[in-house]
Design an enzyme around this catalytic site. Sequence first.
Site, PDB file in Angstrom:
ATOM      1  N   ASP A  45       0.861  -1.177   0.000  1.00  0.00           N
ATOM      2  CA  ASP A  45       0.000   0.000   0.000  1.00  0.00           C
ATOM      3  C   ASP A  45       0.898   1.227   0.000  1.00  0.00           C
ATOM      4  OD1 ASP A  45      -2.521   1.409   0.221  1.00  0.00           O
ATOM      5  OD2 ASP A  45      -1.973   1.876   2.277  1.00  0.00           O
ATOM      6  N   SER A  46       0.285   2.397  -0.209  1.00  0.00           N
ATOM      7  CA  SER A  46       1.053   3.633  -0.171  1.00  0.00           C
ATOM      8  C   SER A  46       1.502   3.968   1.250  1.00  0.00           C
ATOM      9  CB  SER A  46       0.206   4.777  -0.724  1.00  0.00           C
ATOM     10  OG  SER A  46      -1.011   4.857  -0.006  1.00  0.00           O
ATOM     11  N   CYS A  88      -3.625  -1.109  -2.159  1.00  0.00           N
ATOM     12  CA  CYS A  88      -3.902   0.283  -2.508  1.00  0.00           C
ATOM     13  C   CYS A  88      -4.911   0.345  -3.663  1.00  0.00           C
ATOM     14  CB  CYS A  88      -2.596   0.956  -2.919  1.00  0.00           C
ATOM     15  SG  CYS A  88      -2.778   2.694  -3.280  1.00  0.00           S
ATOM     16  N   ASN A  89      -6.055   0.960  -3.389  1.00  0.00           N
ATOM     17  CA  ASN A  89      -7.089   1.082  -4.426  1.00  0.00           C
ATOM     18  C   ASN A  89      -6.605   1.948  -5.584  1.00  0.00           C
ATOM     19  OD1 ASN A  89     -10.202   0.257  -3.482  1.00  0.00           O
ATOM     20  ND2 ASN A  89      -8.732   0.455  -1.814  1.00  0.00           N
ATOM     21  N   GLU A 127      -4.797   8.663   9.117  1.00  0.00           N
ATOM     22  CA  GLU A 127      -3.375   8.567   9.492  1.00  0.00           C
ATOM     23  C   GLU A 127      -3.124   9.212  10.856  1.00  0.00           C
ATOM     24  OE1 GLU A 127      -0.331   7.950   7.315  1.00  0.00           O
ATOM     25  OE2 GLU A 127      -1.494   7.039   5.706  1.00  0.00           O
ATOM     26  N   CYS A 143     -10.947   2.903  -0.785  1.00  0.00           N
ATOM     27  CA  CYS A 143      -9.617   3.378  -0.375  1.00  0.00           C
ATOM     28  C   CYS A 143      -9.268   2.643   0.913  1.00  0.00           C
ATOM     29  CB  CYS A 143      -9.659   4.886  -0.135  1.00  0.00           C
ATOM     30  SG  CYS A 143      -8.149   5.545   0.600  1.00  0.00           S
ATOM     31  N   HIS A 152      -7.797   3.462   3.511  1.00  0.00           N
ATOM     32  CA  HIS A 152      -7.944   4.193   4.781  1.00  0.00           C
ATOM     33  C   HIS A 152      -9.389   4.305   5.262  1.00  0.00           C
ATOM     34  CE1 HIS A 152      -3.948   5.419   3.585  1.00  0.00           C
ATOM     35  NE2 HIS A 152      -3.767   6.031   4.739  1.00  0.00           N
TER      36      HIS A 152
END
Length: 279
Positions: free
Chosen positions: A23-24, A86-87, A165, A197, A199
Amino acid sequence: MTHSSRIPTWNIPEQQKSIGVFDSGIGGLTVVHALMKHLPHENITYFGDTARVPYGSKSAEVVREYAFEDTRFLMQQGVKVIVVACNTVSAVAIDDLKSHFDIPIVGMIQPGAIAACKASSNQRIGVIGTYATIGSESYPRALKRCNASIESFSAPCPLFVPLAEEGWGSHPVAASVAEEYLAPLRRQQVDTLILGCTHYPILHGVIQEVMGKGVTLIDSGEAAAYEVERRLRENNILNTSKEQPNYSFFVSDVPQKFKQLGEIFLDKSDLRVTKVHLA
Ligand code: DGL
């Protein structure tokens, strides 16, 4: 500590190799959480590109370049399958990754879209994601492939990423940002909403509250965990060992923050987090 070596995996049976997830940043832990729950005997190797997050506001060309580097790193760790948590990467680079790398690759878009199609009764589905994911129109295309009469309505929700985050997933600020972003989707009377996403599941409670109880929220990561199981079975590489699984985490910057948030989020102590430099 930095690390850039390839680990020797030639003597590990294929079934016991790790599921590689990238993922990012930290958001992909929502997908790891779903994998741990759904496939509790599997080893997992995670890479979070914390030095270059966010991906969602970057061009498709740059995201593709990063995605190739992330995938190469996980392949050097000797994983048996790659999960593109990661989408944003799943939306803009999955076909390039699949045609370039000789390993099973699972993205988020198709599993999320199929789960949403199954959940919707009125065939009006909302999609939220980063600018890049929404701009790519990958989810609307996948929904149409699933059922041509589905109407979809999309909205980018970029501020959800820093809120997650920061650990502010249930904060009143998250609620007012959600009110603002989700109002157009409520007006469209969607009965299903794809959290497109990594997150966004961290804001699940707030999003559900704003959308109302009647709207089904689809976590693409959870849907993808079923697809990972299917692919492992199909390739005869499901881990049947009952030993305690091994989890390794690699990030490209600030491992301490990742460890701190990761331990809270996964409810685990002693996460092994190593900083790496992608060559
Ligand atoms: N991980 C990204 C995704 O799922 C969100 C964060 C970012 O913009 O990098 O699309």
